[in-house]
Design an enzyme around this catalytic site. Structure first.
Site, short mmCIF file in Angstrom:
data_model
loop_
_atom_site.label_atom_id
_atom_site.label_comp_id
_atom_site.label_asym_id
_atom_site.label_seq_id
_atom_site.Cartn_x
_atom_site.Cartn_y
_atom_site.Cartn_z
N HIS A 9 0.97 -0.95 -0.09
CA HIS A 9 -0.13 0.01 -0.06
C HIS A 9 0.97 0.92 0.06
CE1 HIS A 9 -3.17 -2.64 0.65
NE2 HIS A 9 -2.80 -3.86 1.30
N GLU A 23 -2.16 0.38 7.67
CA GLU A 23 -1.39 -0.39 7.17
C GLU A 23 0.27 0.01 6.13
OE1 GLU A 23 -1.34 -4.69 4.28
OE2 GLU A 23 -3.57 -2.95 4.71
N HIS A 76 2.81 -6.95 4.42
CA HIS A 76 1.20 -6.51 4.75
C HIS A 76 1.07 -6.49 5.88
CE1 HIS A 76 0.41 -5.30 0.65
NE2 HIS A 76 1.00 -6.42 -0.12
N GLU A 141 1.48 -11.64 6.00
CA GLU A 141 0.55 -10.79 6.81
C GLU A 141 0.64 -11.44 7.96
OE1 GLU A 141 -1.78 -9.08 5.48
OE2 GLU A 141 -2.63 -9.73 3.41
#
Length: 233
Positions: A9, A23, A76, A141
């Protein structure tokens, strides 16, 4: 060894949010620290972004492909009501792609387990950055930003440091990178016989072995890995 680290992102795409966290901020912080630690081990480290900027998914893959990176690691933070850590490779991949991911996953999952958070497993998915990169790639993640327990840990700089250290060590395990300069030689559980201490110190300093489990049997996989590391000396 050249690694492209991808902080997920950024810019106009904040990613997931929850518990006062975003995030895009966490991924940049973790990725930057992982890169520092991997670079200390002698790798060439590149990033898809180093600031809060917007980078498209295909652009991220193209950066790695153009750089002819040996590995692509996408960072992430999860969301959606779960808890714990999981990792992904592209659908149908196996071989070294799985081996590299497994080495990193196991190190990071141990950090989550130590804090009572689950290992959600080694998974596969049709993510663009995994599909469009031409080198082995994984997407991690690191917990759930919308879960209060996970978020409380992600807010803790000490926990972020543990995640970065574990990730960098996983990369080192996967690619046979040496320990960072000045890293202390670990004193393994069970102790080392006096006659073997010099040899233990040498293999750890050279990056051939982590020096642990001195009295345990060795698997063929471990022998292969140590021989592979020796071939790079």
């Amino acid at each position: 060894m050249k690694i492209m680290i991808d902080p997920g992102h950024g810019g106009s795409d904040p990613g997931a949010g929850g518990n006062g966290l975003q995030e895009k901020d966490l991924t940049l912080r973790i990725a930057a620290r992982v890169g520092e630690l991997v670079r200390e081990r002698g790798a060439d480290v590149l990033y898809t972004r180093t600031t809060d900027t917007t980078v498209g998914l295909s652009e991220r893959a193209n950066l790695a492909n153009a750089a002819d990176a040996d590995y692509f690691l996408s960072v992430h933070i999860n969301a959606g009501g779960g808890t714990g850590f999981e990792s992904y490779t592209y659908i149908g991949t196996s071989g070294v792609t799985s081996d590299y991911r497994n080495a990193i996953h196991d190190r990071v999952a141990a950090v989550f387990a130590a804090e009572g958070m689950p290992d959600r497993g080694k998974k596969q998915a049709n993510f663009a950055v995994l599909r469009e990169t031409r080198m082995p790639a994984a997407l991690l993640e690191y917990g759930f930003i919308d879960h209060p327990t996970d978020a409380s840990h992600l807010r803790d700089p000490a926990f972020i440091e543990k995640l970065a250290q574990a990730t960098a060590q996983g990369v080192a395990d996967a690619f046979g990178l040496p320990d960072a300069p000045g890293s202390p030689v670990p004193e393994p559980k069970g102790g080392v016989s006096d006659w073997a201490k010099d040899a233990r110190d040498w293999v750890v300093t050279a990056g051939i072995s982590d020096g642990t489990r001195p009295k345990d049997a060795v698997t063929r996989e471990e022998v292969w890995t140590m021989l592979h590391r020796m071939s790079k000396l």
